[in-house]
Design an enzyme around this catalytic site. Sequence first.
Site, PDB file in Angstrom:
ATOM      1  N   TRP A 114      46.687  33.498  42.180  1.00  0.00           N
ATOM      2  CA  TRP A 114      47.243  34.649  42.905  1.00  0.00           C
ATOM      3  C   TRP A 114      48.771  34.595  42.928  1.00  0.00           C
ATOM      4  O   TRP A 114      49.453  35.598  42.767  1.00  0.00           O
ATOM      5  CB  TRP A 114      46.681  34.572  44.328  1.00  0.00           C
ATOM      6  N   HIS A 117      51.593  36.155  40.667  1.00  0.00           N
ATOM      7  CA  HIS A 117      52.103  37.523  40.828  1.00  0.00           C
ATOM      8  C   HIS A 117      53.363  37.453  41.673  1.00  0.00           C
ATOM      9  O   HIS A 117      53.314  37.237  42.885  1.00  0.00           O
ATOM     10  CB  HIS A 117      51.010  38.422  41.412  1.00  0.00           C
ATOM     11  N   TYR A 125      50.537  29.034  55.081  1.00  0.00           N
ATOM     12  CA  TYR A 125      50.225  27.990  56.066  1.00  0.00           C
ATOM     13  C   TYR A 125      50.835  26.673  55.574  1.00  0.00           C
ATOM     14  O   TYR A 125      50.709  26.326  54.393  1.00  0.00           O
ATOM     15  CB  TYR A 125      48.703  27.882  56.138  1.00  0.00           C
ATOM     16  N   HIS A 218      48.938  46.722  40.005  1.00  0.00           N
ATOM     17  CA  HIS A 218      49.035  45.850  38.818  1.00  0.00           C
ATOM     18  C   HIS A 218      48.191  44.583  39.044  1.00  0.00           C
ATOM     19  O   HIS A 218      47.419  44.165  38.165  1.00  0.00           O
ATOM     20  CB  HIS A 218      50.504  45.495  38.584  1.00  0.00           C
ATOM     21  N   ARG A 223      43.178  41.452  38.319  1.00  0.00           N
ATOM     22  CA  ARG A 223      42.307  40.514  39.035  1.00  0.00           C
ATOM     23  C   ARG A 223      40.958  41.108  39.447  1.00  0.00           C
ATOM     24  O   ARG A 223      40.066  40.357  39.849  1.00  0.00           O
ATOM     25  CB  ARG A 223      43.046  39.953  40.251  1.00  0.00           C
TER      26      ARG A 223
END
Length: 306
Positions: A114, A117, A125, A218, A223
């Site tokens: 992820w 991107h 966290y 995008h 994804r």
Amino acid sequence: LVLKHSKKERAMENSQVIKQEWEALERPSVAAIDAILGHQFPVLDHGFVRVIDYMGNDAAIVQAARVSYGAGTKTVNEDAGLINYLMEHRHSTPFEMCEIKLHVKLPIFVARQWIRHRTANVNEYSARYSIMDKEFYIPRSQNVQAQSQSNKQGREGGLEHNEVENFINGVETVSNNCYDFYEDAIGGGVARELARMSLPVNYYTQWYWKIDLHNLLHFLHLRADSHAQYEIRAYAETMLRMVKLWVPLTYAAFEKNVIDAVTLNRDEMKVIARVVNGETVTSENSGLSDRSFKKILDAIAKFRGM
Ligand SMILES: Cc1cc2nc3c(=O)[nH]c(=O)nc-3n(C[C@H](O)[C@H](O)[C@H](O)COP(=O)(O)OP(=O)(O)OC[C@H]3O[C@@H](n4cnc5c(N)ncnc54)[C@H](O)[C@@H]3O)c2cc1C
């Protein structure tokens, strides 16, 4: 001269319309997304996505486009047409006028995909600051498949039942053992920033993720696609549902022009032209690779009967 004059008049009228609208501006809101603010949409076994905040709506996109085009659109149909035009012609900046902020809980290995991107703002966290929860991802048995032979980056086909069971039980044991070690290390005084290195990448992390609509689409295009790994796709599919609630006209244009669109390269288009000319084209005489030829067959199968 007359034409010049009327053009000037029209431009003045348009700028007057825009000026009046700016003066009467209200903060755009979307009831459907307001209704789900803060609600956790479960993903995988312990993950979730929830909308924390958003800015803009379909109308904000239309309004931004009108600033560049000058001409006004009024009805929902005209707005839908304009948004579709923008999407089709990749006039993307009006979509950047909308933003969304999400709270996501996801396995670390999904987070690694992820985070590639780069156009989002992220706050994660801190496992240097806080102790990690004992929460790790265990795939469901139907999602444990064999290494794909055709796609080195994928999985396909079934595995023997006992292989699946061994894998799931093994991952669970390793994940539990690693957490025991982590806890012991922290109990023994080791810094949290060091102790965490003993936790595997199926452990869950969390972050706030803020992105504009253009870059979100995008992300979702890549994804939510069948080539993406199942685990990140599960998040993307949940987020697609959120986008549909938030900006339904944009979602419809995105579905039509991006999600359901098929890109064929020059050689693939030549095969289509040969078929249109009445020729029987097979995988053997097409001059295409098996994968390219299958892409055309899959596209035709998808749209047959639609
Ligand atoms: C199915 C799949 C398999 C993948 N496999 C691998 C892999 O094996 N190994 C691997 O390392 N990665 C892999 N990736 C990640 C992929 O290479 C991209 O890094 C990722 O999808 C992010 O895409 P992006 O750069 O377009 O997105 P974003 O970072 O969100 O950028 C959006 C767009 O902004 C522009 N942009 C952003 N930053 C820059 C910049 N610095 N310079 C120029 N333009 C920029 C580009 O136009 C870009 O498309 C894979 C991705 C997918 C979907």
